[in-house]
Scaffold this motif. Sequence first.
Motif, PDB file in Angstrom:
ATOM      1  N   ARG A 194      46.183  37.205  46.730  1.00  0.00           N
ATOM      2  CA  ARG A 194      46.079  35.843  46.173  1.00  0.00           C
ATOM      3  C   ARG A 194      46.945  35.662  44.943  1.00  0.00           C
ATOM      4  N   LEU A 195      46.931  36.658  44.052  1.00  0.00           N
ATOM      5  CA  LEU A 195      47.714  36.527  42.819  1.00  0.00           C
ATOM      6  C   LEU A 195      49.209  36.550  43.106  1.00  0.00           C
ATOM      7  N   SER A 196      49.615  37.372  44.076  1.00  0.00           N
ATOM      8  CA  SER A 196      51.049  37.431  44.369  1.00  0.00           C
ATOM      9  C   SER A 196      51.540  36.074  44.889  1.00  0.00           C
ATOM     10  N   LYS A 197      50.718  35.416  45.704  1.00  0.00           N
ATOM     11  CA  LYS A 197      51.111  34.096  46.220  1.00  0.00           C
ATOM     12  C   LYS A 197      51.110  33.061  45.101  1.00  0.00           C
ATOM     13  N   LEU A 198      50.073  33.084  44.318  1.00  0.00           N
ATOM     14  CA  LEU A 198      49.902  32.102  43.239  1.00  0.00           C
ATOM     15  C   LEU A 198      50.998  32.215  42.178  1.00  0.00           C
ATOM     16  N   LEU A 199      51.378  33.441  41.860  1.00  0.00           N
ATOM     17  CA  LEU A 199      52.337  33.649  40.764  1.00  0.00           C
ATOM     18  C   LEU A 199      53.761  33.854  41.267  1.00  0.00           C
ATOM     19  N   GLY A 200      53.927  33.931  42.582  1.00  0.00           N
ATOM     20  CA  GLY A 200      55.257  34.139  43.152  1.00  0.00           C
ATOM     21  C   GLY A 200      55.818  35.515  42.840  1.00  0.00           C
ATOM     22  N   ILE A 201      54.942  36.512  42.815  1.00  0.00           N
ATOM     23  CA  ILE A 201      55.408  37.883  42.550  1.00  0.00           C
ATOM     24  C   ILE A 201      55.165  38.742  43.796  1.00  0.00           C
ATOM     25  N   VAL A 202      55.781  39.921  43.824  1.00  0.00           N
ATOM     26  CA  VAL A 202      55.685  40.786  45.005  1.00  0.00           C
ATOM     27  C   VAL A 202      54.414  41.625  44.941  1.00  0.00           C
ATOM     28  N   LYS A 203      53.721  41.725  46.068  1.00  0.00           N
ATOM     29  CA  LYS A 203      52.549  42.596  46.123  1.00  0.00           C
ATOM     30  C   LYS A 203      52.979  43.955  46.644  1.00  0.00           C
ATOM     31  N   ILE A 204      52.680  44.997  45.892  1.00  0.00           N
ATOM     32  CA  ILE A 204      52.996  46.346  46.360  1.00  0.00           C
ATOM     33  C   ILE A 204      51.676  47.091  46.539  1.00  0.00           C
ATOM     34  N   SER A 205      51.202  47.161  47.791  1.00  0.00           N
ATOM     35  CA  SER A 205      49.929  47.825  48.079  1.00  0.00           C
ATOM     36  C   SER A 205      50.211  49.147  48.770  1.00  0.00           C
ATOM     37  N   VAL A 227      33.402  41.695  39.239  1.00  0.00           N
ATOM     38  CA  VAL A 227      33.510  40.911  40.482  1.00  0.00           C
ATOM     39  C   VAL A 227      32.101  40.681  41.039  1.00  0.00           C
ATOM     40  N   ASN A 228      31.512  39.540  40.695  1.00  0.00           N
ATOM     41  CA  ASN A 228      30.144  39.273  41.154  1.00  0.00           C
ATOM     42  C   ASN A 228      30.022  37.945  41.897  1.00  0.00           C
ATOM     43  N   ARG A 229      31.198  37.333  42.137  1.00  0.00           N
ATOM     44  CA  ARG A 229      31.206  36.061  42.869  1.00  0.00           C
ATOM     45  C   ARG A 229      32.371  36.066  43.859  1.00  0.00           C
ATOM     46  N   GLU A 230      32.474  35.005  44.631  1.00  0.00           N
ATOM     47  CA  GLU A 230      33.517  34.952  45.655  1.00  0.00           C
ATOM     48  C   GLU A 230      34.928  34.839  45.037  1.00  0.00           C
ATOM     49  N   PRO A 231      35.941  35.182  45.829  1.00  0.00           N
ATOM     50  CA  PRO A 231      37.307  35.309  45.307  1.00  0.00           C
ATOM     51  C   PRO A 231      37.851  34.128  44.499  1.00  0.00           C
ATOM     52  N   SER A 232      37.625  32.872  44.932  1.00  0.00           N
ATOM     53  CA  SER A 232      38.269  31.760  44.222  1.00  0.00           C
ATOM     54  C   SER A 232      37.820  31.720  42.758  1.00  0.00           C
ATOM     55  N   ILE A 233      36.558  32.045  42.513  1.00  0.00           N
ATOM     56  CA  ILE A 233      36.020  32.030  41.145  1.00  0.00           C
ATOM     57  C   ILE A 233      36.649  33.161  40.324  1.00  0.00           C
ATOM     58  N   ILE A 234      36.757  34.322  40.942  1.00  0.00           N
ATOM     59  CA  ILE A 234      37.312  35.486  40.233  1.00  0.00           C
ATOM     60  C   ILE A 234      38.804  35.277  39.940  1.00  0.00           C
ATOM     61  N   VAL A 235      39.528  34.691  40.893  1.00  0.00           N
ATOM     62  CA  VAL A 235      40.961  34.422  40.670  1.00  0.00           C
ATOM     63  C   VAL A 235      41.124  33.516  39.447  1.00  0.00           C
ATOM     64  N   ASP A 236      40.282  32.478  39.346  1.00  0.00           N
ATOM     65  CA  ASP A 236      40.356  31.571  38.182  1.00  0.00           C
ATOM     66  C   ASP A 236      40.153  32.341  36.877  1.00  0.00           C
ATOM     67  N   ARG A 237      39.193  33.265  36.894  1.00  0.00           N
ATOM     68  CA  ARG A 237      38.928  34.045  35.671  1.00  0.00           C
ATOM     69  C   ARG A 237      40.139  34.893  35.296  1.00  0.00           C
ATOM     70  N   ILE A 238      40.774  35.490  36.301  1.00  0.00           N
ATOM     71  CA  ILE A 238      41.946  36.345  36.030  1.00  0.00           C
ATOM     72  C   ILE A 238      43.094  35.493  35.483  1.00  0.00           C
ATOM     73  N   VAL A 239      43.344  34.360  36.135  1.00  0.00           N
ATOM     74  CA  VAL A 239      44.456  33.492  35.721  1.00  0.00           C
ATOM     75  C   VAL A 239      44.245  33.013  34.280  1.00  0.00           C
ATOM     76  N   TYR A 240      43.007  32.669  33.952  1.00  0.00           N
ATOM     77  CA  TYR A 240      42.677  32.221  32.595  1.00  0.00           C
ATOM     78  C   TYR A 240      43.059  33.306  31.578  1.00  0.00           C
ATOM     79  N   ALA A 278      50.273  44.149  31.989  1.00  0.00           N
ATOM     80  CA  ALA A 278      48.812  44.114  31.844  1.00  0.00           C
ATOM     81  C   ALA A 278      48.142  44.821  33.019  1.00  0.00           C
ATOM     82  N   ILE A 279      46.909  45.282  32.732  1.00  0.00           N
ATOM     83  CA  ILE A 279      46.095  45.891  33.782  1.00  0.00           C
ATOM     84  C   ILE A 279      44.953  44.939  34.092  1.00  0.00           C
ATOM     85  N   ILE A 280      44.751  44.657  35.356  1.00  0.00           N
ATOM     86  CA  ILE A 280      43.577  43.887  35.763  1.00  0.00           C
ATOM     87  C   ILE A 280      42.573  44.906  36.297  1.00  0.00           C
TER      88      ILE A 280
END
Length: 229
Positions: A21-32, A208-221, A105-107
Amino acid sequence: MFVKLIILGPPGVGKGTYSTRLSKLLGIVKISTGDILREEVRKGSKLGRLVEKHLKEGTLVPDDIMVRIVEKRIRKAGSKGFILDGFPRTLEQAQALDKIVKIDAIIYLSMDEEILIERLLRRRVRKRCGAVYNVTDIRKVVNGVEYIFPPLLSQRRRICDLCGGPLVRREDDEPEVIRRRLKIYKRLSKPIINYYKTRGVPFIEICVNREPSIIVDRIVYRLKELNLI
Ligand code: ADP
């Protein structure tokens, strides 16, 4: 220049979901690294044959192999920015990464072990396209934290919404292998976390205690607070 991130956390916390989700939102490459290795096994390449047993048993692939894979991907990402998922997994990998690039940064994602195991046991994946679903419906308080996860089902039962293929359990999501992966994670993650903390790399700690959309908002903030995005 785009942001360079690492996502850390125990198996099952949702690193794959958040890095995608973050890679799409921020336009960065995901390396898994997990995805890269599973793809090599699926293709039956030389590397795939070399790492197959580790993946199946939940043990770690040797550091030198992992560092080489990641270095290549980071070079390929160029100035695009990236999010690393599944790497570094050892202190040696973290030290080697330092020589390749500076991380912004480290998430750091956390979740109670009881919830992790429950989620891993009931996770279902589509091998070919990498989609992940989960049949668990969790609503409970563990160690003072309220966890709410509605099930993440496919529209047609047991068939992937993206490619229509069958959903299966990941090979390493077996109880004994899950326990081994968690044990390895607990032993190896502490030195990595200390390493980055002492070096002053910004740390974004999220439960991480809620569904992804809520957690993504917290990370972006938090990323915005740090002026990284
Ligand atoms: P999880 O975090 O859910 O355990 P991953 O998809 O990140 O799963 O990794 C799956 C497997 O791939 C690991 O159990 C390990 O065998 C291998 N692997 C992935 N990344 C690394 C790494 N950085 N170092 C060593 N082995 C790795």
